[in-house]
Design an enzyme around this catalytic site. Sequence first.
Site, PDB file in Angstrom:
ATOM      1  N   HIS A  31     -25.907 -56.975  24.304  1.00 55.57           N
ATOM      2  CA  HIS A  31     -26.353 -58.333  23.825  1.00 55.57           C
ATOM      3  C   HIS A  31     -27.572 -58.031  23.026  1.00 55.57           C
ATOM      4  CE1 HIS A  31     -23.389 -61.006  25.423  1.00 55.57           C
ATOM      5  NE2 HIS A  31     -23.346 -60.364  26.507  1.00 55.57           N
ATOM      6  N   GLY A 124      -8.645 -58.202  25.467  1.00 54.80           N
ATOM      7  CA  GLY A 124      -9.656 -59.198  26.169  1.00 54.80           C
ATOM      8  C   GLY A 124     -10.123 -58.685  27.477  1.00 54.80           C
ATOM      9  N   ALA A 125     -10.521 -57.108  27.518  1.00 54.44           N
ATOM     10  CA  ALA A 125     -11.179 -56.450  28.670  1.00 54.44           C
ATOM     11  C   ALA A 125     -12.362 -55.894  28.290  1.00 54.44           C
ATOM     12  CB  ALA A 125     -10.230 -55.370  29.154  1.00 54.44           C
ATOM     13  N   GLY A 126     -13.142 -56.610  27.097  1.00 57.15           N
ATOM     14  CA  GLY A 126     -14.543 -56.066  26.591  1.00 57.15           C
ATOM     15  C   GLY A 126     -14.657 -54.881  26.097  1.00 57.15           C
ATOM     16  N   LEU A 127     -13.444 -54.061  25.882  1.00 63.35           N
ATOM     17  CA  LEU A 127     -13.283 -52.706  25.193  1.00 63.35           C
ATOM     18  C   LEU A 127     -13.192 -53.006  23.615  1.00 63.35           C
ATOM     19  CD1 LEU A 127     -11.729 -50.903  27.945  1.00 63.35           C
ATOM     20  CD2 LEU A 127     -13.812 -51.020  27.648  1.00 63.35           C
ATOM     21  N   SER A 130     -10.239 -55.868  19.272  1.00 62.98           N
ATOM     22  CA  SER A 130     -10.091 -56.733  18.120  1.00 62.98           C
ATOM     23  C   SER A 130     -10.864 -56.014  16.789  1.00 62.98           C
ATOM     24  CB  SER A 130     -10.396 -58.171  18.149  1.00 62.98           C
ATOM     25  OG  SER A 130     -11.375 -58.314  19.326  1.00 62.98           O
ATOM     26  N   ASP A 174     -19.448 -53.173  18.052  1.00 61.86           N
ATOM     27  CA  ASP A 174     -18.043 -52.858  18.310  1.00 61.86           C
ATOM     28  C   ASP A 174     -17.572 -52.237  16.847  1.00 61.86           C
ATOM     29  OD1 ASP A 174     -18.758 -54.056  20.338  1.00 61.86           O
ATOM     30  OD2 ASP A 174     -17.613 -55.953  19.992  1.00 61.86           O
ATOM     31  N   TYR A 223     -21.137 -67.168  24.731  1.00 57.30           N
ATOM     32  CA  TYR A 223     -21.693 -66.070  24.070  1.00 57.30           C
ATOM     33  C   TYR A 223     -22.547 -66.648  22.957  1.00 57.30           C
ATOM     34  CZ  TYR A 223     -21.694 -61.904  20.902  1.00 57.30           C
ATOM     35  OH  TYR A 223     -22.118 -60.894  19.997  1.00 57.30           O
TER      36      TYR A 223
HETATM   37  C1  GLA Z   1     -19.421 -58.222  22.214  1.00 56.19           C
HETATM   38  C2  GLA Z   1     -19.845 -58.385  20.702  1.00 56.19           C
HETATM   39  C3  GLA Z   1     -20.658 -57.362  20.404  1.00 56.19           C
HETATM   40  C4  GLA Z   1     -22.045 -57.239  21.387  1.00 56.19           C
HETATM   41  C5  GLA Z   1     -21.430 -57.414  22.786  1.00 56.19           C
HETATM   42  C6  GLA Z   1     -22.537 -57.366  23.692  1.00 56.19           C
HETATM   43  O1  GLA Z   1     -18.711 -57.211  22.363  1.00 56.19           O
HETATM   44  O2  GLA Z   1     -18.647 -58.263  19.853  1.00 56.19           O
HETATM   45  O3  GLA Z   1     -21.064 -57.436  19.032  1.00 56.19           O
HETATM   46  O4  GLA Z   1     -22.708 -58.349  21.049  1.00 56.19           O
HETATM   47  O5  GLA Z   1     -20.512 -58.518  22.895  1.00 56.19           O
HETATM   48  O6  GLA Z   1     -23.458 -56.499  23.777  1.00 56.19           O
END
Ligand code: GLA
Length: 388
Positions: A31, A124-127, A130, A174, A223
Amino acid sequence: MDLNSFFQQSYSRRPGLHVRAPGRVNLLGEHVDYNDGMVLPAALDRAVYLAAAPTDDQIVRLQALDLGETAAFRVDQVQDKVDLEGRPLPTWAQYPAGVAWVLLESGLEVNGAQVAYTSQVPIGAGLSSSAAVEVGFAALWRAMGGWSVDNLNLARLCQRAENQYVGVACGLMDQFASACGVDGHALYFDTRSLEWQPLPLPGGTVIVIADSGVRRSLTSSAYNERRRACEQAVEILRGYLPDICALRDVSPPEFAAYSVYLPTDVSRRAEHIVKEIARVESAVRALERQDAQIFGALMYAGHASLRDLYEVSTPELDTLVEITRQLPGCYGARLTGAGFGGCTVNLVDEGHAEGFIQALSEAYQQRTGKQAQVYLCRASAGVEVMPA
Ligand code: GLA
């Protein structure tokens, strides 16, 4: 079905190009990319794969293998976010369409194309599946159009597509990792100066990902709320530190001196950011010394901060991290990505990796009744385009 056969079945021809665009894992610096800070992601060896062929009809046809869905849009109507029948484009199709939109806005050519794609990055797993889709399509149109924009700037265009077209207020981390990944290396990226440097992971360590199975939605208001709290902190702190532009500019001692002027919630959010940026700096020094112990301790501290101060963890992610404290060979663990579900990232001694994976899966199942996907991953190269 493999992607080539799927392409052939969908379009009755063979693809001309293949694209591989990796997902990412973030080792530290969570973040902070929307606070102008430094991050330490790595591109993953799990990627989004595209098979594509150009057309001369100005129509982009999409076949999403995993979703079992199709969509199509006209390049000259992309700003309207509608398909060929004038219906709103589904969200999944807005990622490629957003990239087409931003490229056109920037005066770059966008070819009509038939595209089939599939994601090995869990969705959708935070990896960052998208971001991988965006970077993959951007690289595809760059290859078809023959224009040249470097990978870092390609990532910036993709971020703009996500911010302005899809409507998700993400930072640049990302897309950067997916575009600029380096095999076997973490990426030390300054999201303000945009300077970056690949750094090798400590020798004899590996990255293990543990997917809690709980899915998250980045578009969720949480977020954006966190972003707003950071902006509010900057506005208030500027009254005492007039030169600051972002939380990046506030040192830990300055924060200690002035945080009393912040509302409690805002202060907790900002404290995470200020200290997380300092942790990234310490982690880079640890990497330079190949010190896995210190690096791991910083990961654990980062998780505690995301749990208690930034409040983006879940009971499942906390359980995954807690379990690792008893497991031999684990240097550090923390949630990775935005949080609210998704995965943890673990730095593990290579010789202990197999036992670690098994023990973590079993203990998680015992404690939560849920199944975690736990697997080894390698830091990989960024986006690649190849002839099919
Ligand atoms: C998501 C956002 C990133 C970043 C992270 C948290 O993945 O796309 O830009 O802010 O959350 O570190």
